[in-house]
Design a protein around this motif. Structure first.
Motif, PDB file in Angstrom:
ATOM      1  N   ALA A 397       0.816  -1.201   0.000  1.00  0.00           N
ATOM      2  CA  ALA A 397       0.000   0.000   0.000  1.00  0.00           C
ATOM      3  C   ALA A 397       0.857   1.261   0.000  1.00  0.00           C
ATOM      4  O   ALA A 397       0.360   2.352  -0.174  1.00  0.00           O
ATOM      5  N   GLN A 398       2.168   1.130   0.219  1.00  0.00           N
ATOM      6  CA  GLN A 398       3.012   2.331   0.260  1.00  0.00           C
ATOM      7  C   GLN A 398       3.400   2.851  -1.116  1.00  0.00           C
ATOM      8  O   GLN A 398       3.563   4.040  -1.315  1.00  0.00           O
ATOM      9  N   TYR A 399       3.592   1.949  -2.069  1.00  0.00           N
ATOM     10  CA  TYR A 399       4.073   2.304  -3.406  1.00  0.00           C
ATOM     11  C   TYR A 399       5.301   3.192  -3.318  1.00  0.00           C
ATOM     12  O   TYR A 399       5.356   4.245  -3.927  1.00  0.00           O
ATOM     13  N   ASP A 400       6.268   2.843  -2.498  1.00  0.00           N
ATOM     14  CA  ASP A 400       7.405   3.718  -2.261  1.00  0.00           C
ATOM     15  C   ASP A 400       8.657   3.132  -2.908  1.00  0.00           C
ATOM     16  O   ASP A 400       9.389   2.371  -2.296  1.00  0.00           O
ATOM     17  N   GLN A 401       8.875   3.480  -4.171  1.00  0.00           N
ATOM     18  CA  GLN A 401      10.027   2.916  -4.884  1.00  0.00           C
ATOM     19  C   GLN A 401      11.340   3.353  -4.279  1.00  0.00           C
ATOM     20  O   GLN A 401      12.309   2.608  -4.279  1.00  0.00           O
ATOM     21  N   SER A 402      11.394   4.581  -3.751  1.00  0.00           N
ATOM     22  CA  SER A 402      12.678   5.049  -3.250  1.00  0.00           C
ATOM     23  C   SER A 402      13.044   4.307  -1.965  1.00  0.00           C
ATOM     24  O   SER A 402      14.212   3.998  -1.737  1.00  0.00           O
ATOM     25  N   ARG A 403      12.027   3.986  -1.153  1.00  0.00           N
ATOM     26  CA  ARG A 403      12.319   3.191   0.052  1.00  0.00           C
ATOM     27  C   ARG A 403      12.828   1.814  -0.360  1.00  0.00           C
ATOM     28  O   ARG A 403      13.784   1.297   0.211  1.00  0.00           O
ATOM     29  N   ALA A 404      12.202   1.236  -1.382  1.00  0.00           N
ATOM     30  CA  ALA A 404      12.654  -0.060  -1.868  1.00  0.00           C
ATOM     31  C   ALA A 404      14.106   0.026  -2.324  1.00  0.00           C
ATOM     32  O   ALA A 404      14.921  -0.852  -2.011  1.00  0.00           O
ATOM     33  N   ALA A 405      14.433   1.093  -3.036  1.00  0.00           N
ATOM     34  CA  ALA A 405      15.790   1.234  -3.537  1.00  0.00           C
ATOM     35  C   ALA A 405      16.782   1.374  -2.382  1.00  0.00           C
ATOM     36  O   ALA A 405      17.872   0.797  -2.409  1.00  0.00           O
ATOM     37  N   ILE A 406      16.391   2.117  -1.341  1.00  0.00           N
ATOM     38  CA  ILE A 406      17.288   2.300  -0.199  1.00  0.00           C
ATOM     39  C   ILE A 406      17.504   0.980   0.534  1.00  0.00           C
ATOM     40  O   ILE A 406      18.638   0.626   0.880  1.00  0.00           O
ATOM     41  N   LEU A 407      16.424   0.230   0.728  1.00  0.00           N
ATOM     42  CA  LEU A 407      16.574  -1.087   1.368  1.00  0.00           C
ATOM     43  C   LEU A 407      17.457  -1.985   0.514  1.00  0.00           C
ATOM     44  O   LEU A 407      18.263  -2.767   1.031  1.00  0.00           O
ATOM     45  N   ALA A 408      17.338  -1.849  -0.822  1.00  0.00           N
ATOM     46  CA  ALA A 408      18.175  -2.646  -1.707  1.00  0.00           C
ATOM     47  C   ALA A 408      19.639  -2.271  -1.545  1.00  0.00           C
ATOM     48  O   ALA A 408      20.526  -3.131  -1.597  1.00  0.00           O
ATOM     49  N   VAL A 409      19.906  -0.979  -1.318  1.00  0.00           N
ATOM     50  CA  VAL A 409      21.287  -0.544  -1.091  1.00  0.00           C
ATOM     51  C   VAL A 409      21.846  -1.194   0.172  1.00  0.00           C
ATOM     52  O   VAL A 409      22.978  -1.699   0.183  1.00  0.00           O
ATOM     53  N   VAL A 410      21.038  -1.213   1.238  1.00  0.00           N
ATOM     54  CA  VAL A 410      21.469  -1.839   2.491  1.00  0.00           C
ATOM     55  C   VAL A 410      21.799  -3.318   2.247  1.00  0.00           C
ATOM     56  O   VAL A 410      22.860  -3.824   2.632  1.00  0.00           O
ATOM     57  N   LEU A 411      20.879  -3.989   1.578  1.00  0.00           N
ATOM     58  CA  LEU A 411      21.046  -5.413   1.310  1.00  0.00           C
ATOM     59  C   LEU A 411      22.326  -5.673   0.510  1.00  0.00           C
ATOM     60  O   LEU A 411      23.112  -6.564   0.793  1.00  0.00           O
TER      61      LEU A 411
END
Lengths: 724, 340
Positions: A397-411
């Motif tokens: 429900a967030q539709y937050d691509q930038s958060r996804a990208a940041i989590l991907a950076v952490v990973l």
């Protein structure tokens, strides 16, 4: 060879349609207005008609090599001309492809510089593809002619080719996705926003130390380290029992260890819930015996850990078995002759020689756990991990691509860290044990102090695996799993019904479409994956060239990023020109190749670092070139690695879900996405029946592959009895 | 001899692989359950002779795909799935306005959905929020059956209630927005805090809690009532409850994708999907939502919307990105961090 590629370049530029045609392999375009029709025209014709003039400069790069064709390789002019022509042609082709898209110039600064462009272009087709390959070859031939990698054209071209495809299909899409990490709410780019989001307490919080909840980053890290260590130990235990013990049913054990790897996602999770969940058989029985009320203990870290151990131990095992087999018995025998005890031999000789295998197994387990998405989804409870967070940041429900990208950076940071730690641990020691010299020893049995715990672990784990798979098989033949235990075959019938109709055989079961697509795509992807993986491994272990570290890192990258991110990245990157392949089966094949290639690379490196370089050298001294050496000497010795790569990529193509879910299209639906649809719809019986059928198909395929690849014959005695 | 044979096989295989989906006459993105999607696809093909290529994905996934494909759309029409992502797609100008001649046959709520989004989407079904419980477990534990939202916060259900995480699930966001509209913003958040004490897990997917209840992994699951009914019909011991205080609902929607390559066919599908004939297909696949066409048949197993106390759900306000972000971050900081 050079002439061939120059001709290919001209053919691509002057004869073949430059832009993509609707059906890649059909020759309809030949009859449909080619070569003058605008959609099918070759680049040269377009330019001659005064259209797409930006394609003109590439002709220069095709003319230049003609001038030096007669010259000797050692002539510096030869090398210089080829390098300049190849680099310019390739660079121009890429630049115009990226710079001019469906709506004219793709970037505002280009428009500011050259003024608005009235024209547009579509995705590249065969012409562009072949011309690009030709330019690349000109470039690598030129570099080799200047003396790089001993002037070896095969090695140089292989390096160039791998770099090119990895850049296009790994770096480019990921870069496109990661750009999103810096996007602010109003569409601009900002470092500040990135840092604010990056150091969010929901990612890095340490609340669990004081009774609360920890950030997802710590959860993932903790889980991954645990899974990496435990899968490596379990994999080693299985490998030891298979190679260094008198255990009689090795075949059965071997099949058992491979079973989890060929199980579609969600199925293990469901079986574990039915065994260990709140109403699970084991939980309720134990609770009754102990007189306590059953709990939801399995949801969270314990459940995910169990499921991941089940799922990923086989990968560790596949990596380790080759290495454990490869350790030279002569060295072990030498140690024993020098009066070392079995335990001393194992600890000081065998184990250190297995280090590359252990390190690679750990790395794979760690990365797999980080990227795993199905098991945490089913069993995670409130234990959040990065991969599921990324998925739901994109689709939730967030539709937050930038958060996804940041989590991907952490990973990505974690996986890179593990990667460098592994390099550091291995150090610069030599692990070579297979040389050209005769080696007719026999592996000693395990020391007793080790054998007992190893047997215990293997027995326990095997029992558990058998029970879980018994549950799965059972689940596919009952009416409603866990509720109504009447036996029935209706799930298999719904999925795989075949009828004789007027028009002959009709595949009327609901699963056939996705089944055939899956088989086709897996069959195409597996050999390509293995080939690319092993060539890369060969380059990494046998050749020295500048930027080797970065090269190795690049080949591991797509594996370290969870499939979900890859899926979205692929859509972002390949839905628009210059490469337009979404909605095709091709994009599935490509995503599998680059997702699974790292396993081929790892297995190849682990096996190749055991092969003595003198083998290559003697082949080269006897006049073979490096291609011939690779094919006739190295490749046959790499059979376990080839098998591992083939099996792994075939199986993953049939069981992977996270990237697939974004890339499937109406025509190309895959088995896993179909199964998930059934699970979502409560149709557990059908989902499990389909999964069970897939398991048998994969077992057959693995057996077939084993037959085709054959075994490495390292010239050792097989046992004490037969040895004399 | 061997090599050419292999090469031919690969060639043949790739030929069939690389034909693009654009060859179909209509590309349908479907966000309802698999069977429903399939029956819609097949029935439309039979009714019109138009070849349909259907892709089934959840509404969130489809929305992510529409965003990614915005500069070069591959789909033509998006049918099914909860209304919020459709509204959001309209807000981001990813979908095309269309006024169907079928409109006068629809319930007012379906048309209200369209007018609130500038005609870029329309309601095709609606379903009310509620909860379900596992009757076997309830009897075993000797607990009273819950009947109201307020009951779920009682201490005897501690650790027995499951709902989805509003950050990841549209269903759970609807729950949050419903509580805010039902009890006022302060009262709604107060309720969510008290409920939090009883929650055993916030699942990722919206319908997961009721599946867990069916399997006996939780006692109560907060979901859309038609999902709970589907569990009962599938044979699980699940009882569906319409909360006594009243409840919110979702409107499953349909939109035409902006820049669709087959606009004519997309509109044909759109009109057809609103007809009685198409909407009656729902019952064949055990979809117990209320359909938007006034003349569509109803199942006796389906929750009767007329008998429910429905709140006047404000889709425009609570479907907007800003309000959604505000409520979710408030839930994150005020509710999810509390000890349980």
């Amino acid at each position: 060879m050079l002439i061939f590629w120059i001709v290919a370049g001209w053919v691509g530029y002057c004869l073949l349609p430059w832009y993509g045609v609707e059906k890649f392999w059909s020759l309809e375009w030949l009859l449909d207005g080619w070569p003058l029709d605008k959609d099918y025209a070759p680049a040269a014709v377009l330019v001659a008609m005064g259209q797409k003039l930006w394609l003109l400069p590439m002709a220069l790069s095709l003319i230049a090599p003609l001038a030096v064709m007669g010259r000797r390789k050692s002539d510096p002019v030869f090398a210089r001309v080829l390098i300049v022509a190849g680099a310019f042609g390739f660079g121009w082709l890429v630049a115009q492809g990226l710079g001019i898209g469906l709506r004219g110039f793709t970037a505002p600064w280009l428009e500011a510089l050259f003024g608005p462009l009235e024209d547009r272009q579509f995705g590249m087709g065969y012409g562009a593809m072949i011309t690009a390959t030709a330019f690349l070859f000109l470039l690598t031939t030129g570099i080799a002619a200047r003396g790089a990698v001993n002037g070896d054209v095969f090695v140089m071209s292989a390096i160039g080719g791998v770099i090119a495809v990895v850049t296009i299909f790994v770096f480019f899409p990921i870069a496109k996705m990661l750009m999103a990490a810096f996007v602010t709410d109003d569409g601009g780019y900002s470092l500040l926003v990135f840092f604010a989001k990056f150091f969010d307490a929901r990612i890095w919080g340490l609340g669990c130390l004081s009774g609360g909840r920890c950030g997802v980053a710590w959860n993932s890290l903790f889980l991954a380290v645990l899974v990496g260590v435990l899968t490596t130990l379990l994999g080693l235990a299985f490998a030891l029992v298979l190679t260094r013990s008198g255990f009689r049913y090795k075949r059965v054990l071997r099949a058992l260890t491979v079973l989890p790897i060929i199980t579609p996602p969600f199925v293990i999770g469901l079986a574990i819930i039915l065994l260990l969940g709140l109403s699970g058989t084991v939980t309720t029985t134990v609770a009754e015996i102990l007189g306590i009320s059953p709990t939801r203990w399995v949801y969270g870290l314990p459940g995910v850990l169990i499921a991941q151990l089940l799922a990923f131990t086989p990968i560790a095992f596949l990596v380790l078995i080759g290495v454990v087999e490869g350790v030279s018995p002569s060295m072990e025998e030498a140690a024993q002759t020098l009066r070392a005890s079995r335990w001393q031999t194992f600890r000081t000789v065998s184990l250190p020689l297995m280090r590359p295998g252990l390190a690679n197994a750990f790395l794979l387990g760690f990365i797999e756990s980080m990227a795993d998405f199905g098991n945490p989804l089913v069993l995670g409870g409130n234990f959040d991990v990065l991969s599921t967070e990324i998925f739901f940041a994109i689709v939730g429900a967030q539709y937050d691509q930038s958060r996804a990208a940041i989590l991907a950076v952490v990973l990505l940071g974690f996986t890179l860290g593990a990667f460098y730690l592994q390099r550091f641990w291995l150090g610069k020691k030599s692990y070579t044990t297979i040389t050209g010299k005769g080696d007719a020893g026999v592996h000693p049995a395990m020391p007793r102090g080790l054998a007992i715990p190893v047997y215990a672990v293997v027995a326990l784990w095997s029992t558990f695996t058998v029970v879980v798979y018994g549950m799965i098989l059972y689940g596919s033949v009952v009416q409603l799993w866990g509720v109504d235990d009447t036996l029935t075959f209706k799930h298999y019938l719904t999925a795989f019904r075949v009828e004789w109709g007027e028009a002959g055989l009709r595949w009327t079961g609901s699963a056939w479409d996705s089944f055939w697509t899956t088989i086709l795509i897996a069959t195409l992807a597996a050999p390509l994956t293995a080939a690319l993986g092993l060539i890369t491994a060969y380059l990494l272990t046998r050749q020295n060239f500048a930027g080797k570290r970065a090269f190795e890192f690049g080949t591991m990258l797509s594996f370290a990023i969870p499939g979900t991110v890859i899926g979205v990245a692929y859509i972002l990157a390949f839905n628009v020109p210059p490469i337009e392949i979404t909605g095709t089966g091709l994009i599935l094949v490509i995503s599998f190749i680059f997702r699974n290639m790292p396993v081929g690379v790892r297995a190849g490196i682990a096996s190749m670092s055991q092969l003595d370089k003198s083998l290559d050298e003697s082949s080269l001294t006897l006049g073979a070139n490096s291609w011939h050496t690779f094919r006739a000497v190295i490749l046959p010795l790499l059979r376990p690695a080839i098998l591992a790569a083939l099996v792994y990529s075939f199986v993953r193509a049939m069981t992977a879900i996270s990237a697939v879910i974004f890339l499937v299209s109406a025509r190309y639906d895959m088995a896993t996405s179909y199964i998930i649809g059934r699970v979502e719809n409560n149709d557990y019986g059908l989902a499990i029946a389909y999964s069970t059928a897939l398991i048998f198909v994969m077992l057959a395929a693995v057996g077939l592959l084993q037959l085709m690849v054959g075994r490495t014959r390292i010239g050792r005695r097989t046992s004490h009895a037969e040895g004399h | 001899m061997k090599k050419p044979a292999v090469a031919t096989a690969v060639l043949v295989a790739t030929t069939s692989l690389s034909a693009t989906a654009a060859l179909a006459d209509l590309n349908l993105y479907c966000s309802a359950q698999e069977e429903w999607c399939q029956i819609m696809e097949k029935s439309f093909e039979e009714a019109t002779g138009i070849d349909v290529a259907m892709t089934r994905k959840s509404s969130g996934e489809t929305f992510a795909q529409l965003q990614a494909e915005a500069s070069n759309p591959k789909g033509d029409v998006w049918w099914g799935g909860t209304g919020d992502p459709h509204l959001q797609a309209a807000e981001e100008d990813l979908t095309e306005p269309y006024v169907s001649p079928m409109r006068d046959q629809l319930h007012p709520w379906a048309i209200a959905q369209a007018t609130s989004a500038g005609d870029k989407t329309i309601g095709i079904y609606s379903g009310a929020l509620g909860f379900g419980y596992n009757s076997d477990m309830l009897a075993k534990a000797g607990l009273p059956a819950p009947a109201c939202w307020e009951d779920l916060t009682k201490p005897e259900y501690k650790g027995m209630v499951q709902m989805a995480n509003p950050n990841s699930s549209g269903t759970a966001y609807t729950t949050l927005a419903t509580m805010v509209q039902l009890f006022g913003e302060d009262g709604g958040f107060d309720y969510m805090k008290r409920l939090h004490a009883n929650i055993n897990q916030y699942t990722k997917s919206g319908s997961a809690p009721i599946k867990a209840a069916g399997q006996g992994e939780t006692l109560i699951g907060i979901v859309f009532m038609h999902d709970a009914v589907a569990q009962t019909v599938a044979g699980f011991p699940v009882v569906t409850v319409a909360p006594c205080e009243g409840t919110g609902y979702e409107i499953g929607s349909m939109s035409i994708i902006k820049g669709a390559r087959n606009m004519e066919e997309a509109k044909k599908f759109y009109d057809w999907a609103l007809s009685v004939e198409a909407q009656n297909l729902a019952l064949q696949v055990n979809a117990f939502q209320v359909m938007s066409n006034v003349g569509a048949a109803k199942s006796d197993k389906a929750p009767d919307m007329a008998a429910l106390k429905l709140i006047d759900y404000d889709f425009k306000t609570y479907g907007s990105s800003d309000e959604r972000k505000r409520l979710l971050s408030k839930w994150d900081s005020d509710v999810s961090t509390l000890p349980q």
